[in-house]
Enzyme design. Structure first.
Site, mmCIF file in Angstrom:
data_model
loop_
_atom_site.group_PDB
_atom_site.id
_atom_site.type_symbol
_atom_site.label_atom_id
_atom_site.label_comp_id
_atom_site.label_asym_id
_atom_site.label_seq_id
_atom_site.Cartn_x
_atom_site.Cartn_y
_atom_site.Cartn_z
ATOM 1 N N ARG A 161 35.188 44.849 0.635
ATOM 2 C CA ARG A 161 35.088 46.308 0.560
ATOM 3 C C ARG A 161 36.445 46.980 0.828
ATOM 4 N NH1 ARG A 161 29.637 48.064 1.011
ATOM 5 N NH2 ARG A 161 28.393 46.469 -0.022
ATOM 6 N N HIS A 207 31.200 42.820 5.257
ATOM 7 C CA HIS A 207 31.881 43.750 6.168
ATOM 8 C C HIS A 207 32.250 42.970 7.429
ATOM 9 C CE1 HIS A 207 29.948 47.795 4.661
ATOM 10 N NE2 HIS A 207 31.214 47.771 4.342
ATOM 11 N N CYS A 263 25.687 48.332 11.964
ATOM 12 C CA CYS A 263 25.831 49.148 10.752
ATOM 13 C C CYS A 263 25.241 50.532 10.948
ATOM 14 C CB CYS A 263 25.116 48.503 9.585
ATOM 15 S SG CYS A 263 25.698 46.871 9.151
#
Ligand code: ARG
Length: 275
Positions: free
Chosen positions: A145, A174, A268
């Protein structure tokens, strides 16, 4: 092995309720657009996470969810702040791009210095901060990302050394799916999510890290939020709970089975604000 008592530090967090949460596109390997999400259960589980953090004595701000932004519940991706300065997010995928402005608006209402990013970066999804490691160290992930150019940009904006770590497993796209700060100086991570060279870097910087295994990572056990003592992680990650307990921390579990359908869990859903 005995441990000095782990001391919690009161935190400020930002969360966004999953009122519009669905899996209508797939931008990570966990997302299956054919498996329906239970919206009532998602909201109930999110509320439990919110209340757990509040009951631990932390301040939790809530961002208004927006229709058409089903991943907005993953508030960690909206920005990254260190000592009153906010490095804004710029999402890789167009489906999430509009989330950044809502986060920026939130910071505009407080006493923050906000820096607009020129490069793609997904906030705390790919950045972690350890205030007492090496005088204040930022860890940053890339590979899926965040653009590595954003790591240098974050270093200029935030004035802390940024260590770039390469993620190599698409399931751990991530940084916060593969590594977490357990307190102000130590981390836990899943080595195989990183390139061999980045594993070497992590071993050098964190010789006392708590090492997670594949089962911990698969259960989203690395996607945790710690206040330095209480480690909030999802119920499925039982092995990870044992590991942090053995390291002297107190695991606190919350069931987040619905959010996992979006490819996320505790961390998250929680942005830490560092005023
Ligand atoms: N569906 C979201 C995405 O793929 C999940 C984001 C998870 N957030 C995180 N901090 N790892 O972008």
């Amino acid at each position: 092995m005995s441990h000095t008592e782990r001391m919690p530090r009161t935190r400020t967090y930002l969360m966004c309720p999953p009122e519009h949460f669905t899996v209508e596109y797939a931008i990570n390997p966990w997302m299956d657009t054919t498996a329906p999400v239970d919206p009532v259960l998602a909201l109930k589980q999110w509320q439990m996470l919110h209340d757990t953090l509040a009951d631990l004595g932390h301040q939790v701000h809530v961002l208004s969810p927006q229709p058409g932004l089903p991943d907005m519940v993953f508030a960690a991706n909206g920005a990254f702040s260190v000592d009153g300065t906010v490095y804004g997010a710029r999402f890789k995928h167009p489906q999430r791009a509009a989330e950044a402005a809502f986060h920026q608006l939130f910071y505009a209402s407080g006493a923050w210095r906000f820096a607009d990013p020129a490069f793609v970066n997904e906030g705390e999804g790919d950045f972690a901060y350890l205030p007492n490691a090496y005088g204040g160290l930022i860890l940053a992930g890339y590979g899926f990302r965040t653009d590595p150019a954003a790591h240098a940009e974050a270093q200029e904006v935030l004035g802390r050394p940024v260590v770039s770590l390469k993620l190599v497993d698409p399931a751990y796209y991530h940084l916060d799916t593969a590594l977490a700060a357990l307190d102000d100086r130590n981390v836990t991570y899943y080595p195989d999510a990183f390139s061999a060279a980045s594993q070497r870097v992590l071993r050098q910087l964190f010789p006392d890290a708590v090492l997670a295994d594949r089962a911990d990572a698969e259960a989203f056990g690395l996607n945790l939020v710690s206040d330095g003592r209480n480690v909030v992680l999802n119920t499925e990650a039982a092995g990870m709970a044992d590991k942090v307990r053995a390291a002297g921390y107190t695991p606190v579990t919350v069931d987040l089975s619905e959010l996992k359908r979006g490819g996320g869990s505790v961390k998250c859903a929680v942005a830490e604000l560092r005023p």
